[in-house]
Design a protein around this motif. Structure first.
Motif, PDB file in Angstrom:
ATOM      1  N   VAL A   1      12.200 -20.595 -16.861  1.00 54.59           N
ATOM      2  CA  VAL A   1      12.318 -21.811 -16.145  1.00 54.59           C
ATOM      3  C   VAL A   1      13.941 -22.358 -16.031  1.00 54.59           C
TER       4      VAL A   1
ATOM      5  N   MET B   1      12.987 -28.437 -13.628  1.00 55.73           N
ATOM      6  CA  MET B   1      11.869 -28.990 -13.193  1.00 55.73           C
ATOM      7  C   MET B   1      11.599 -30.434 -13.101  1.00 55.73           C
TER       8      MET B   1
ATOM      9  N   ILE C   1       6.450 -23.849 -19.370  1.00 56.16           N
ATOM     10  CA  ILE C   1       6.489 -25.276 -19.181  1.00 56.16           C
ATOM     11  C   ILE C   1       5.542 -26.135 -19.818  1.00 56.16           C
TER      12      ILE C   1
ATOM     13  N   ALA D   1       9.036 -26.882 -10.116  1.00 52.66           N
ATOM     14  CA  ALA D   1       9.886 -25.934 -11.117  1.00 52.66           C
ATOM     15  C   ALA D   1      10.638 -25.132 -10.179  1.00 52.66           C
TER      16      ALA D   1
END
Length: 586
Positions: A146, A149, A189, A206
């Protein structure tokens, strides 16, 4: 490169969250059983109809009352590579995103929707986790990490406070339980324990980049995981361990789409209509007035099968009134014996004045012979009779003249009428049989209407009939059919409907006319007889005899008479005479 859009994936599944305060000995996982008492006499159609209504109702209650009390769902509304964009001017900027001066490797965008798809609100305590663990849902992205986000599209502004708080300096920061990171080399997440009212939702957008895997290959689907409270292990534990259940997706319509709702409505209407028809509209109407008590029947062996079936149906319909009509091998012994039994019962009852006997009825083939001053008759139907022959005779049709010559014993071998070279043997009914009376009056009578004759018995046991000519007599239609089937070259007579299924027995045509109602009414087939019901005096109003006779002649019993090849008198031109139409000129 082919597009990898997975917008609106709509993979269906549900996660039921059970509030701890709703658990215990009375929790939803304790399933009771409902006892059903089946009353004797209820048809299988009625049982099926009740079940067809009960099962959808139970399923509806389970789905919407139990399962959907607490249901948390998600939808992956977008999961696409930035490199999948169309090559319009300026599109390359999406594929050249940077982080801290480094160009992202195969960046991708993911839009998640988290929603309350149940009937009840979802609170923090519905998420199974330690009190100091503020994360309620974890979303894992294999082969990716990631980059950043943001929470978007809150169904109500108050939800923002579950994601963003402020530090001592007043600067906005992420709340505990909300953020991103890595677990086992995969991007994750973390979403907090958000309170969600019914139909409430929020979205998370995201940006991710490839971390492992072959460049250009498709990424695995995101994996949703949630720890939930309650005794869910019984229902969902078979798929995951109790503490690590994979959160599943919901559709954009948590219940059903509009076409599906229309189909469900039409299906429900069809089930209700079919079940209602089965429950409340029966093909055979019950008697208008059921009467209880015991009724004794007597008489014709030929007409007996139809009356027996009607009696069984009447008892079934009127069992609530205590109706009984006992029938055994001694019930139908012939027209004359039946009439004698009726008169004997009437005399033994010693009825006062003009009172009639209400619990005995006798049936005869044709009007009774002799004097019977205390009994009264009523025509019920007329029936087709037939001559029957052993199949080895090789005969299927005879002229009326040939039949008369055979019974006059002028023809003694079947070869004389085109059949096999086998002597003719006669199997007849005892004197007093209505079937025999119909034969001598309607088939064997001469041109002046004088009744004919049947050969007298030459042996007292039909088994003694061998290869020579001869004759014997039996007491019932079924015995006659059995003997005709056993004796080579045997000839007999019976009600037409009784012959169906009899082995080694052939129904004879008379002048090519069949032994059917159409043959009688349209073709002049001669061998038939009116069936009469006899009672000892007038049947008392309110007696079981009167009720059964009403059922047999004017209600559902008529359908049974038709099925056995009889024409109910009420359907003839002159019901009180009850004969075929062609018997009345003009």
């Amino acid at each position: 490169m082919p597009p990898r859009h997975r917008a609106e994936t709509n993979r269906l599944a549900d996660l039921t969250l059970v509030h701890p305060r709703r658990c215990g000995s009375g929790s939803a996982d304790s399933q009771g059983t409902e006892e059903t008492t089946v009353v004797f006499g209820i048809s299988i159609d009625s049982i099926v109809a009740v079940l067809s209504l009960a099962i959808p109702a139970i399923a509806f209650a389970w789905e919407f009352v139990v399962v959907r009390r607490k249901r948390l769902g998600y939808r992956v509304q977008m999961d696409t590579l930035a490199t999948d964009t169309a090559h319009a001017p300026g599109a390359d900027v999406l594929a050249r995103m940077h982080k801290n001066g480094r160009e992202l490797q195969e960046p991708s965008f993911v839009l998640l929707r988290i929603e309350n798809a149940g009937r009840k609100e979802i609170v923090e305590s519905d998420y199974l986790a330690a009190e100091d663990d503020k994360t309620g849902i974890r979303v894992t992205f294999r082969q990716r990490q990631v980059v950043g986000m943001a929470v978007t599209e809150l169904s109500q502004p108050e939800l923002r406070d579950f994601f963003i708080t402020h530090n001592a300096k007043g600067e906005p920061i992420e709340t505990e339980g909300f953020g991103s990171g890595e677990e086992d080399g995969a991007g994750v997440i973390r979403l907090p324990k958000v309170k969600l009212n019914r139909k409430a939702h929020y979205k998370v957008l995201a940006v991710l980049e490839r971390k492992t895997g072959r460049p250009g290959s498709e990424f695995p689907d995101p994996e949703f995981r949630a720890d939930v409270s309650g005794r869910h292990d019984r229902w969902l534990g078979r798929f995951r361990s109790p503490s690590q259940l994979k959160l599943a997706a919901t559709e954009s319509h948590p219940f059903a789409s509009k076409p599906a709702l229309l189909l469900i409505g039409l299906l429900t209407a069809a089930v209700v209509i079919q079940s209602s028809v089965t429950l409340f509209f029966r093909p055979v109407p019950p008697p208008l007035d059921c009467v209880g008590g015991t009724l004794y029947l007597h008489g014709s062996t030929a007409f007996g099968p139809a009356v027996r079936r009607a009696a069984e149906t009447y008892v079934s319909l009127c069992q609530g009134k205590g109706a009984r009509i006992p029938i055994d091998d001694g019930t139908f012994l012939g027209s004359t014996p039946g009439l004698s039994a009726l008169e004997r019962a009437g005399k033994q009852a010693k009825l006062p004045g003009t009172t009639g006997l209400g619990d005995h009825i006798a049936f005869t083939d044709g009007p009774a012979e002799g004097s019977h001053p205390q009994v009264l008759s009523r025509p019920v139907a007329y029936s087709a009779y037939t001559l029957v022959v052993n199949k080895k005779a090789k005969v299927r049709n005879l002229s009326l003249a040939q039949i008369r010559e055979i019974y006059a014993q002028k023809i003694t071998d079947w070869s004389e009428v085109g059949g096999a070279p086998i002597p003719i043997k006669f199997v007849g009914r005892n004197r007093g049989s209505g079937t025999r009376t119909a034969l001598v009056r309607r088939v064997l009578a001469d041109a002046n209407g004088r009744p004919g004759e049947v050969p007298p018995p030459t042996v007292n046991d039909c088994a003694k009939l061998t290869s020579e000519n001869g004759s014997c007599e039996v007491e019932s239609t079924q015995t006659l059919l059995q003997k005709v089937a056993e004796i080579d070259g045997a000839l007999g007579y019976s009600e037409a409907s009784s012959v169906s299924g009899a082995p080694d027995v052939v129904r004879l045509r008379i002048d090519q006319k069949q032994a059917t109602l159409d043959g009688i009414e349209k073709g002049g087939y001669p061998y038939w007889q009116t069936e009469f019901a006899y009672t000892f005096g007038e049947l008392p109003a309110g007696s079981i005899g009167a009720a059964f006779l009403q059922y047999l002649t004017d209600q559902g019993g008529k359908n049974i008479l038709r099925r056995f090849g009889n024409r109910p008198c009420s359907e003839t031109e002159y019901p009180l005479v009850c004969e075929p139409r062609d018997r009345f000129p003009g």
